[in-house]
Scaffold this motif. Structure first.
Motif, PDB file in Angstrom:
ATOM      1  N   ASP A  19       0.798  -1.219   0.000  1.00  0.00           N
ATOM      2  CA  ASP A  19       0.000   0.000   0.000  1.00  0.00           C
ATOM      3  C   ASP A  19       0.834   1.275   0.000  1.00  0.00           C
ATOM      4  O   ASP A  19       0.303   2.376  -0.124  1.00  0.00           O
ATOM      5  N   ALA A  20       2.161   1.149   0.154  1.00  0.00           N
ATOM      6  CA  ALA A  20       3.051   2.308   0.141  1.00  0.00           C
ATOM      7  C   ALA A  20       4.454   1.855  -0.244  1.00  0.00           C
ATOM      8  O   ALA A  20       4.872   0.741   0.069  1.00  0.00           O
ATOM      9  N   LYS A  21       5.203   2.737  -0.899  1.00  0.00           N
ATOM     10  CA  LYS A  21       6.548   2.394  -1.348  1.00  0.00           C
ATOM     11  C   LYS A  21       7.432   1.931  -0.199  1.00  0.00           C
ATOM     12  O   LYS A  21       8.276   1.048  -0.367  1.00  0.00           O
ATOM     13  N   ALA A  22       7.262   2.544   0.956  1.00  0.00           N
ATOM     14  CA  ALA A  22       8.117   2.224   2.099  1.00  0.00           C
ATOM     15  C   ALA A  22       7.989   0.769   2.531  1.00  0.00           C
ATOM     16  O   ALA A  22       8.861   0.247   3.236  1.00  0.00           O
ATOM     17  N   ARG A  23       6.930   0.096   2.141  1.00  0.00           N
ATOM     18  CA  ARG A  23       6.709  -1.294   2.536  1.00  0.00           C
ATOM     19  C   ARG A  23       7.308  -2.293   1.543  1.00  0.00           C
ATOM     20  O   ARG A  23       7.222  -3.502   1.764  1.00  0.00           O
ATOM     21  N   CYS A  24       7.889  -1.810   0.462  1.00  0.00           N
ATOM     22  CA  CYS A  24       8.519  -2.713  -0.498  1.00  0.00           C
ATOM     23  C   CYS A  24       9.776  -3.333   0.109  1.00  0.00           C
ATOM     24  O   CYS A  24      10.454  -2.717   0.934  1.00  0.00           O
ATOM     25  N   PRO A  25      10.128  -4.550  -0.294  1.00  0.00           N
ATOM     26  CA  PRO A  25      11.360  -5.187   0.186  1.00  0.00           C
ATOM     27  C   PRO A  25      12.592  -4.374  -0.196  1.00  0.00           C
ATOM     28  O   PRO A  25      12.565  -3.585  -1.151  1.00  0.00           O
ATOM     29  N   ALA A  26      13.676  -4.598   0.529  1.00  0.00           N
ATOM     30  CA  ALA A  26      14.904  -3.841   0.300  1.00  0.00           C
ATOM     31  C   ALA A  26      15.462  -4.061  -1.104  1.00  0.00           C
ATOM     32  O   ALA A  26      16.132  -3.187  -1.661  1.00  0.00           O
ATOM     33  N   ALA A  27      15.190  -5.233  -1.694  1.00  0.00           N
ATOM     34  CA  ALA A  27      15.725  -5.549  -3.018  1.00  0.00           C
ATOM     35  C   ALA A  27      14.981  -4.853  -4.154  1.00  0.00           C
ATOM     36  O   ALA A  27      15.380  -4.970  -5.320  1.00  0.00           O
ATOM     37  N   THR A  28      13.919  -4.109  -3.828  1.00  0.00           N
ATOM     38  CA  THR A  28      13.119  -3.450  -4.866  1.00  0.00           C
ATOM     39  C   THR A  28      13.955  -2.434  -5.635  1.00  0.00           C
ATOM     40  O   THR A  28      14.656  -1.612  -5.048  1.00  0.00           O
ATOM     41  N   ASP A  29      13.884  -2.491  -6.950  1.00  0.00           N
ATOM     42  CA  ASP A  29      14.630  -1.569  -7.802  1.00  0.00           C
ATOM     43  C   ASP A  29      13.721  -0.662  -8.622  1.00  0.00           C
ATOM     44  O   ASP A  29      14.174   0.299  -9.208  1.00  0.00           O
ATOM     45  N   LEU A  30      12.427  -1.004  -8.641  1.00  0.00           N
ATOM     46  CA  LEU A  30      11.472  -0.253  -9.463  1.00  0.00           C
ATOM     47  C   LEU A  30      10.104  -0.318  -8.817  1.00  0.00           C
ATOM     48  O   LEU A  30       9.704  -1.358  -8.295  1.00  0.00           O
ATOM     49  N   TYR A  31       9.377   0.807  -8.831  1.00  0.00           N
ATOM     50  CA  TYR A  31       8.015   0.858  -8.305  1.00  0.00           C
ATOM     51  C   TYR A  31       7.046   0.975  -9.475  1.00  0.00           C
ATOM     52  O   TYR A  31       7.202   1.818 -10.344  1.00  0.00           O
ATOM     53  N   VAL A  32       6.040   0.115  -9.490  1.00  0.00           N
ATOM     54  CA  VAL A  32       5.067   0.063 -10.577  1.00  0.00           C
ATOM     55  C   VAL A  32       3.670   0.306 -10.010  1.00  0.00           C
ATOM     56  O   VAL A  32       3.273  -0.325  -9.036  1.00  0.00           O
ATOM     57  N   ARG A  33       2.943   1.214 -10.626  1.00  0.00           N
ATOM     58  CA  ARG A  33       1.589   1.521 -10.155  1.00  0.00           C
ATOM     59  C   ARG A  33       0.625   0.439 -10.618  1.00  0.00           C
ATOM     60  O   ARG A  33       0.477   0.171 -11.804  1.00  0.00           O
ATOM     61  N   LEU A  34      -0.067  -0.186  -9.656  1.00  0.00           N
ATOM     62  CA  LEU A  34      -0.969  -1.301  -9.949  1.00  0.00           C
ATOM     63  C   LEU A  34      -2.447  -0.938  -9.828  1.00  0.00           C
ATOM     64  O   LEU A  34      -3.285  -1.555 -10.470  1.00  0.00           O
ATOM     65  N   GLY A  35      -2.790   0.000  -8.954  1.00  0.00           N
ATOM     66  CA  GLY A  35      -4.184   0.280  -8.663  1.00  0.00           C
ATOM     67  C   GLY A  35      -4.713  -0.669  -7.611  1.00  0.00           C
ATOM     68  O   GLY A  35      -4.012  -1.583  -7.150  1.00  0.00           O
ATOM     69  N   GLY A  36      -5.955  -0.470  -7.196  1.00  0.00           N
ATOM     70  CA  GLY A  36      -6.557  -1.339  -6.195  1.00  0.00           C
ATOM     71  C   GLY A  36      -6.143  -0.970  -4.780  1.00  0.00           C
ATOM     72  O   GLY A  36      -5.590   0.104  -4.526  1.00  0.00           O
ATOM     73  N   SER A  37      -6.400  -1.868  -3.835  1.00  0.00           N
ATOM     74  CA  SER A  37      -6.118  -1.586  -2.429  1.00  0.00           C
ATOM     75  C   SER A  37      -4.629  -1.609  -2.109  1.00  0.00           C
ATOM     76  O   SER A  37      -4.192  -1.059  -1.106  1.00  0.00           O
ATOM     77  N   ARG A  38      -3.844  -2.290  -2.940  1.00  0.00           N
ATOM     78  CA  ARG A  38      -2.382  -2.288  -2.812  1.00  0.00           C
ATOM     79  C   ARG A  38      -1.795  -1.769  -4.132  1.00  0.00           C
ATOM     80  O   ARG A  38      -1.405  -2.537  -4.983  1.00  0.00           O
ATOM     81  N   PRO A  39      -1.745  -0.454  -4.259  1.00  0.00           N
ATOM     82  CA  PRO A  39      -1.465   0.138  -5.558  1.00  0.00           C
ATOM     83  C   PRO A  39      -0.002   0.181  -5.978  1.00  0.00           C
ATOM     84  O   PRO A  39       0.294   0.542  -7.121  1.00  0.00           O
ATOM     85  N   VAL A  40       0.917  -0.177  -5.086  1.00  0.00           N
ATOM     86  CA  VAL A  40       2.337  -0.082  -5.414  1.00  0.00           C
ATOM     87  C   VAL A  40       2.890  -1.479  -5.684  1.00  0.00           C
ATOM     88  O   VAL A  40       2.814  -2.372  -4.833  1.00  0.00           O
ATOM     89  N   GLY A  41       3.447  -1.675  -6.860  1.00  0.00           N
ATOM     90  CA  GLY A  41       4.105  -2.929  -7.192  1.00  0.00           C
ATOM     91  C   GLY A  41       5.603  -2.803  -6.977  1.00  0.00           C
ATOM     92  O   GLY A  41       6.236  -1.852  -7.443  1.00  0.00           O
ATOM     93  N   CYS A  42       6.183  -3.740  -6.252  1.00  0.00           N
ATOM     94  CA  CYS A  42       7.617  -3.744  -5.981  1.00  0.00           C
ATOM     95  C   CYS A  42       8.275  -4.683  -6.994  1.00  0.00           C
ATOM     96  O   CYS A  42       7.983  -5.883  -7.016  1.00  0.00           O
ATOM     97  N   ALA A  43       9.146  -4.154  -7.851  1.00  0.00           N
ATOM     98  CA  ALA A  43       9.735  -4.949  -8.920  1.00  0.00           C
ATOM     99  C   ALA A  43      11.242  -5.069  -8.741  1.00  0.00           C
ATOM    100  O   ALA A  43      11.910  -4.142  -8.264  1.00  0.00           O
ATOM    101  N   VAL A  44      11.758  -6.221  -9.129  1.00  0.00           N
ATOM    102  CA  VAL A  44      13.190  -6.486  -9.037  1.00  0.00           C
ATOM    103  C   VAL A  44      13.733  -6.774 -10.417  1.00  0.00           C
ATOM    104  O   VAL A  44      13.011  -7.269 -11.304  1.00  0.00           O
ATOM    105  N   PRO A  45      15.010  -6.473 -10.683  1.00  0.00           N
ATOM    106  CA  PRO A  45      15.583  -6.730 -12.007  1.00  0.00           C
ATOM    107  C   PRO A  45      15.744  -8.227 -12.272  1.00  0.00           C
ATOM    108  O   PRO A  45      15.943  -9.012 -11.355  1.00  0.00           O
ATOM    109  N   LEU A  46      15.640  -8.600 -13.532  1.00  0.00           N
ATOM    110  CA  LEU A  46      15.792 -10.008 -13.941  1.00  0.00           C
ATOM    111  C   LEU A  46      17.202 -10.247 -14.493  1.00  0.00           C
ATOM    112  O   LEU A  46      17.865  -9.332 -14.969  1.00  0.00           O
TER     113      LEU A  46
END
Length: 211
Positions: free
Chosen positions: A184-211
């Motif tokens: 629900d907020a960027k601050a809650r993403c795991p430490a390994a997160t490298d990119l934030y993606v907007r998803l919408g809904g009740s948890r609108p922040v997507g935490c993305a990691v590089p492949l």
């Protein structure tokens, strides 16, 4: 009698953003369907009803018939941007409107309807569609669908934007990041997160990691 007009949303999964920068979806394709289909339900393309597939037109057909290609998993009134989100694994969205003639259109109860922007159609709602057979672009990693969800992959599209692509590398673009968590907020993403993606809904922040 007024005709029902459909516009199908692009299957490119364009609801992903990088760092809060928005991205507009592609223009939908407008198509006409037969006037007031009957025999399948009181609402055109109601929940659990089915449509055929086509590049310029979609019609309501019996779900058990050989022409059935996709089922309505949710149906909402109004415009897509102003109504509820479709279910996460929706494959595509049909925008349903009613054409108006020179005398003006009419709603399902016979009352007058208003063409707000003068384009000859009156918004009636939208149907969230799920294909009856795979592949399903709306599935996690499928590379399409109207929503970006956990398990999807994205690539940098320039100007701080990202777009969805198939995680297996079979899409037009190679995947660069995978959305692993929704919060629900960027601050809650795991430490390994490298990119934030907007998803919408009740948890609108997507935490993305590089492949």
């Amino acid at each position: 009698m007024a005709a029902v007009v459909l516009a199908v949303a692009a299957l490119s999964g364009c609801q992903a953003w990088s760092g809060g920068v928005g991205e507009e979806p592609d223009e939908p394709v407008t198509t006409s369907a037969p006037t007031r289909p009957t025999g399948y339900g009181t609402v055109f393309l109601g929940v659990d009803e089915c449509s055929s597939f086509g590049t310029t037109s979609f019609t309501e057909v019996p779900c058990a018939g050989e022409r059935a290609a996709a089922r309505v998993v949710a149906r909402h009134d109004g415009r897509v941007g102003q109504g509820p989100l479709c279910p996460p694994t929706t494959d595509f969205v049909l925008h349903i409107s009613e054409s108006t003639d020179e005398q003006g259109g009419h709603d399902e109860d016979g009352g007058a309807v208003e063409d707000e922007d003068g384009d000859g159609s009156v918004p009636q709602g939208y149907a969230c569609m799920r294909k009856l057979q795979p592949p399903h672009p709306g599935d996690p990693g499928g590379g399409g669908g109207p929503r970006t969800i956990v398990g999807d992959c994205v690539y940098g599209a320039g100007r701080g934007e990202v777009r969805e692509t198939a995680c297996d590398g079979n899409g037009r673009h190679d995947p660069e990041y995978e959305v692993t968590t929704a919060v629900d907020a960027k601050a809650r993403c795991p430490a390994a997160t490298d990119l934030y993606v907007r998803l919408g809904g009740s948890r609108p922040v997507g935490c993305a990691v590089p492949l």
